[in-house]
Structures are given as C-alpha cells and as structure tokens.
Design an enzyme around this catalytic site. Structure first.
Site, PDB file in Angstrom:
ATOM      1  N   HIS A   1       5.619  32.469 -43.535  1.00  0.00           N
ATOM      2  CA  HIS A   1       6.213  31.792 -44.869  1.00  0.00           C
ATOM      3  C   HIS A   1       7.284  32.882 -45.079  1.00  0.00           C
ATOM      4  CE1 HIS A   1       2.393  29.766 -45.415  1.00  0.00           C
ATOM      5  NE2 HIS A   1       2.853  29.038 -44.569  1.00  0.00           N
TER       6      HIS A   1
ATOM      7  N   GLU B   1       9.725  24.468 -40.650  1.00  0.00           N
ATOM      8  CA  GLU B   1       9.943  23.232 -41.800  1.00  0.00           C
ATOM      9  C   GLU B   1      10.273  24.162 -42.963  1.00  0.00           C
ATOM     10  OE1 GLU B   1       6.508  20.308 -41.822  1.00  0.00           O
ATOM     11  OE2 GLU B   1       5.717  21.816 -40.367  1.00  0.00           O
TER      12      GLU B   1
ATOM     13  N   ASP C   1       8.758  27.716 -43.383  1.00  0.00           N
ATOM     14  CA  ASP C   1       7.654  27.686 -42.689  1.00  0.00           C
ATOM     15  C   ASP C   1       7.587  27.573 -41.317  1.00  0.00           C
ATOM     16  OD1 ASP C   1       4.756  27.316 -42.151  1.00  0.00           O
ATOM     17  OD2 ASP C   1       4.561  25.492 -42.799  1.00  0.00           O
TER      18      ASP C   1
ATOM     19  N   ASP D   1       5.735  28.077 -37.918  1.00  0.00           N
ATOM     20  CA  ASP D   1       4.483  27.856 -37.256  1.00  0.00           C
ATOM     21  C   ASP D   1       4.340  28.561 -35.909  1.00  0.00           C
ATOM     22  OD1 ASP D   1       3.014  26.806 -38.964  1.00  0.00           O
ATOM     23  OD2 ASP D   1       3.469  24.459 -38.180  1.00  0.00           O
TER      24      ASP D   1
ATOM     25  N   SER E   1       0.694  33.375 -42.798  1.00  0.00           N
ATOM     26  CA  SER E   1      -0.017  32.162 -43.307  1.00  0.00           C
ATOM     27  C   SER E   1      -1.676  32.305 -43.177  1.00  0.00           C
ATOM     28  CB  SER E   1       0.308  31.030 -42.486  1.00  0.00           C
ATOM     29  OG  SER E   1      -0.298  31.294 -41.034  1.00  0.00           O
TER      30      SER E   1
END
Ligand SMILES: [Zn+2]
Length: 195
Positions: free
Chosen positions: A141, A163, A105, A107, A134
């Site tokens: 992702h 992440e 993930d 961001d 996302s």
C-alpha cells in the site's frame, strides 16, 4: 565470521549456539524494530479514522468489536484507541471523503520480502512517501495525498492489479515497508500518469 546481521542495526549477531537463528542483536533492537514496523505517519495517526480489522479483513469497531462502516464516522476512533483495542487482528484506516488521502494498492507484488519490478517502478516514481506491507504480506500500500476523480480506479499492468482508493473505503493495515518515510507526499502526478 558474520553469518547474518541484526535486522535493525545491521550489527553482528553473536551465535547463541544451536537453535533458531537470531534476528536481532539485542532486546533493544528487537523492541525498536517492532516499534518501527508499527509506526504510521502523524498525518494519518492524528485523524479519527481508525478501526480494527478481523483476520479476514472485515472492519470492526475498536470499542465493541462489532462491524464498522467505511461511511459512518460514529464507528471510527483515534489511533490510540484502535491500537489499544483487543478486538480483531490489527488496525484499519478509513479513507474519508474530503480528506484527500489516497492509497495505491498493489496486489501480489511482494515475495520473500522482494518487490516485483513492476511495483518497484511505481514506488520509485512516487516522491518519498509512506508505504506498508498488506496484512497478507504479499501486497504493498503506497500512501499519499491526492484525490481521484472517480473514487476507486483500477488498472492492470503486467497482469497485476493496481487499485487506487481515496474515499468510502477502509484499508487493512499491515506493517511499514522497509524504511518508508513517515510522511505523505503529493501523489497527484503519479496518479495522473498511472490511472
Ligand atoms: Zn541490533
């Protein structure tokens, strides 16, 4: 003069006079493009791990619209049932223990459709694999096969959050990134380097 090209086929857009600029050359291309954005790899489509999600990313049961749990399979369903559900604002997928499916993930790496260099480097380091934008439109992702020794791990790079999740967590799906392949690659090596 071609001002812009069809977003699906790249063909010439005929100017329809004054008004909103067209994005597609034809209804066929508009439909095909939206279908392509919703496409997901068979490897995850075929598993009963699907939920809905609210606009603020709360996982919801497809049948009732009540909250779903990322640890209770009774609250998950098939892709078809989740896709047909009227509840919430979109789809979610539960990463279940033992499935060995992992999601990176990233961001705040997309702006105006452009991938930040740090995120582009990570995507380029991955074997060809499914990736999606996302729901916020600003995150990426990256999906693949793999397992994390300690579930969720976090690393910051250039001040950005990276992440990784592999179980007990649900992912709010957005839409397919560009022409990302509809398959999941083994991300073990990338994860080992990254985390
Ligand atoms: Zn077209």
């Amino acid at each position: 003069m071609i001002l812009t090209a069809c977003e699906h086929c790249g063909g010439e857009l005929r100017r329809a006079g004054i008004g909103r600029p067209q994005r597609f050359c034809s209804t066929r291309c508009r439909v095909a493009s939206h279908r392509a954005r919703r496409a997901v790899p068979a490897e995850i489509r075929g598993r009963d791990r699907w939920v809905r999600r609210s606009a603020d990313k709360v996982p919801l049961r497809a049948d009732t619209g009540r909250p779903a749990s990322s640890t209770d399979p009774a609250t998950w369903t098939t892709h078809a049932a989740a896709a047909a559900s009227p509840h919430g604002a979109g789809l979610g997928y539960v990463l279940a223990d033992g499935d060995d499916i992992v999601v990176l993930d990233l961001d705040h790496c997309l702006s105006g459709g452009r991938l930040a260099p740090w995120a582009a480097r990570i995507l380029a380091a991955c074997p060809p694999t499914y990736a999606e934008v996302s729901p916020s439109g600003t995150g990426l992702h990256i999906w693949g096969r793999g397992r994390l020794a300690r579930g969720r791990r976090i690393r910051r790079q250039d001040g950005a959050a990276i992440e990784a999740y592999s179980d007990g967590r649900y992912i709010a799906l957005g839409h397919r990134y560009a022409d990302a392949p509809l398959e999941l690659a083994d991300l073990s090596e990338v994860l080992a380097d990254l985390l």
